[in-house]
Write a protein that holds these residues in place. Structure first.
Motif, PDB file in Angstrom:
ATOM      1  N   ARG A  84       0.368  -1.135  -0.111  1.00  0.00           N
ATOM      2  CA  ARG A  84      -0.377   0.033  -0.303  1.00  0.00           C
ATOM      3  C   ARG A  84       0.720   1.371   0.194  1.00  0.00           C
ATOM      4  O   ARG A  84       0.157   1.884  -0.047  1.00  0.00           O
ATOM      5  CB  ARG A  84      -0.594   0.139   1.582  1.00  0.00           C
ATOM      6  CG  ARG A  84      -1.990  -1.178   1.778  1.00  0.00           C
ATOM      7  CD  ARG A  84      -2.921  -1.473   0.638  1.00  0.00           C
ATOM      8  NE  ARG A  84      -3.566  -0.251  -0.274  1.00  0.00           N
ATOM      9  CZ  ARG A  84      -4.998  -0.196   0.178  1.00  0.00           C
ATOM     10  NH1 ARG A  84      -5.136  -0.945   0.736  1.00  0.00           N
ATOM     11  NH2 ARG A  84      -5.601   1.210   0.112  1.00  0.00           N
ATOM     12  N   HIS A 213      -1.353  -1.668  -4.630  1.00  0.00           N
ATOM     13  CA  HIS A 213      -3.173  -0.604  -4.736  1.00  0.00           C
ATOM     14  C   HIS A 213      -2.082  -0.039  -3.526  1.00  0.00           C
ATOM     15  O   HIS A 213      -2.294  -0.823  -2.083  1.00  0.00           O
ATOM     16  CB  HIS A 213      -3.613  -2.067  -3.771  1.00  0.00           C
ATOM     17  CG  HIS A 213      -5.341  -1.658  -3.558  1.00  0.00           C
ATOM     18  ND1 HIS A 213      -5.286  -0.791  -4.334  1.00  0.00           N
ATOM     19  CD2 HIS A 213      -5.822  -1.521  -2.435  1.00  0.00           C
ATOM     20  CE1 HIS A 213      -6.757  -0.064  -3.964  1.00  0.00           C
ATOM     21  NE2 HIS A 213      -7.041  -0.943  -2.992  1.00  0.00           N
ATOM     22  N   ALA A 425      -5.219  -9.370  -4.643  1.00  0.00           N
ATOM     23  CA  ALA A 425      -4.963  -8.366  -4.466  1.00  0.00           C
ATOM     24  C   ALA A 425      -4.520  -7.870  -2.718  1.00  0.00           C
ATOM     25  O   ALA A 425      -4.264  -7.507  -2.387  1.00  0.00           O
ATOM     26  CB  ALA A 425      -6.432  -7.098  -3.729  1.00  0.00           C
TER      27      ALA A 425
END
Length: 499
Positions: A84, A213, A425
């Motif tokens: 992230r 992501h 993901a």
């Protein structure tokens, strides 16, 4: 996650050339980690006049157990930060620098404060480095069949164990000269790892440069808020324990053990109860993965006592005299990596030859049975050592041989299957989840050893071994069902057709 460029790929014994950069970086990280760990329990339990901290063997075992647990627990937030915020490539570099700072702190001979600060830094740094370097190895095999991927991870694992031979240097200097000198040599090893990683960066061809992501602005603000609140709550809890007079080393190890169990329990609940965009296939694979995770935790509960109960047994109950010279007890921890180096190529070749005829659950079941049998052998060694008798080092050689075969059936295969079963993901995060199995096993094993006065009795080894064997047999019974949940063979064939 960026894919490598489309230029012709250079290979290393049939594997991507970039594998060399990644496993050489891990070699130096493992050099520092295993070198320091080889003398940590001895340092903690040694008398103050002998350069140690003077703790009981039970407390020392619990501290080493929860330290190992926190190292692997930190892999979960480390994977999250890579996914992230940082990207795996930058996370590995930052982690290596923090690890080096931790070993430098432990090298300062100024009391227990710098030692515990150093351990905390190593925990944080390893949490960033460990899952993300393995994740990058997985991305080297994105379009490969499972057997080739397993073989690649086995070679990677062999490279890691070259670094695990560091007790020959760190252990000798730490035990024979000064413990803090041993910690300093571990820092030097991590420095070489940083240099090697930076120098070989171009060969990674874009792998891990960006987070998979990235956080939005709102998510970033929320993450900072949650982190601040968590740290504040931890500080309040520590102050309350101090005021009540219960802030002891043993109490801290119990708290961290509860944390090590609660985090994976909460994370699996988060995965299964939320949506997260998982497909039906990904959910099926995660249900199978949960059982592999629990089995791995039992394996590590046995295996990682090399740094605690087995090292203490080597120091107190094993004849280490070689032609009139007393070998440092920390050197016995080199037996496992030597066997890894000798056996890993054979096991890697075996997995390729067997293909998908032997699935992951069967490999895990075999690993558990072998881990249990190793502690049955330790029960016999402890019985022979009753009354202060020094037993032959061949007992430990046998124990480590059995454990090594089990390790090769589980650890590199576990890394491989995690990258293969991970939802799209949650790639780096799932490598963190895999290392949580080590965290649970190490923390529980440390507490059991503490409650068993350092885990030196034959009964302790026997019942621990029997428990692991029984878990392995249960897993063996359910192996066909787990393979169906994983859809191993079908997925491999589908991947080959689409490559």
């Amino acid at each position: 996650m960026n894919s490598p460029a489309s230029a012709p790929e250079k290979t290393f014994f049939g594997h991507p050339r970039a594998l060399v950069t990644l496993f050489m970086t891990e070699v130096w990280e493992r050099f520092s980690f295993y070198g320091m760990r080889a003398i940590l329990a001895l340092f903690l339990s040694a008398a103050v006049l002998d350069g140690g901290l003077g703790l009981s063997t039970g407390t020392a075992a619990a501290i080493v157990g929860v330290y190992n647990a926190m190292v692997y627990l930190a892999a979960l937030p480390g994977g999250w930060l890579a996914d992230r915020v940082l990207g795996p490539r930058r996370a590995v570099l930052v982690g290596a620098l923090v690890i080096m700072a931790g070993h430098i702190s432990m090298a300062i001979p100024s009391g227990a404060g710098f030692v515990y600060l150093g351990l905390a830094l190593i925990v944080c740094g390893t949490g960033l480095l460990k899952p993300n370097i393995s994740s990058m190895v997985g991305h080297l095999y994105e379009h490969s069949e499972a057997a080739r991927r397993d073989a690649g991870f086995s070679l990677f694992y062999m490279g890691i164990n070259l670094g695990a031979l560091s007790p020959f240097i760190v252990g000798a200097l730490g035990q024979k000269v000064n413990y803090h000198l041993g910690f300093a040599i571990a820092a030097v090893g991590m420095f070489f790892g940083v240099v090697q990683y930076v120098a070989g960066g171009k060969g990674l061809r874009g792998i891990g440069e960006r987070p998979a992501h990235p956080l939005t602005t709102a998510e970033r603000a929320g993450a900072v808020k949650v982190t601040v609140l968590a740290l504040a709550a931890l500080a309040v809890l520590a102050l309350a324990a101090l005021a009540l007079g219960v802030l002891t080393l043993d109490a801290v190890t119990v708290f961290l053990t509860v944390l090590a169990i609660a985090v994976p329990a909460g994370y699996f609940a988060y995965i299964f109860l939320g949506d997260h965009g998982l497909t039906d296939l990904e959910r099926s694979r995660m249900r199978a993965y949960l059982w592999l995770f629990l089995s791995a935790a039992v394996f590590w509960m046995i295996f990682d006592q090399a740094a605690t109960t087995l090292t203490i047994f080597a120091a107190t109950s094993t004849d280490l005299n070689v032609l009139g010279w007393s070998m440092p007890s920390s050197w016995t921890q080199n037996i496992n990596p030597i066997f890894i180096i000798l056996l890993a190529p054979l096991v890697a070749a075996l997995w390729v030859r067997l293909g998908d005829r032997v699935g992951t659950p069967l490999k895990f079941a075999l690993a558990l049975v072998l881990a249990g049998l190793s502690f049955v052998a330790m029960a016999l060694a402890a019985t022979a050592a009753a009354g202060g008798v020094k037993v032959s080092i061949l007992w430990l050689v046998l124990v480590y041989l059995i454990q090594t075969v089990g390790e090769l059936c589980l650890s590199p295969v576990g890394l491989s299957v995690t990258t293969r079963l991970a939802p799209a993901a949650l790639g780096s995060q799932m490598l963190g989840v895999w290392f949580l199995a080590v965290s649970v096993g190490d923390s529980v094993g440390g507490q059991v050893a503490r409650l068993s006065d350092g885990g030196s009795s034959p009964a302790y080894y026997l019942w621990s071994g029997v428990f692991a064997v029984l878990v392995g047999l249960v897993l063996l019974l359910f192996a066909p069902r787990l393979r169906r949940l994983m859809r191993e063979g079908a997925l491999d064939n589908k991947r080959n057709l689409s490559s």
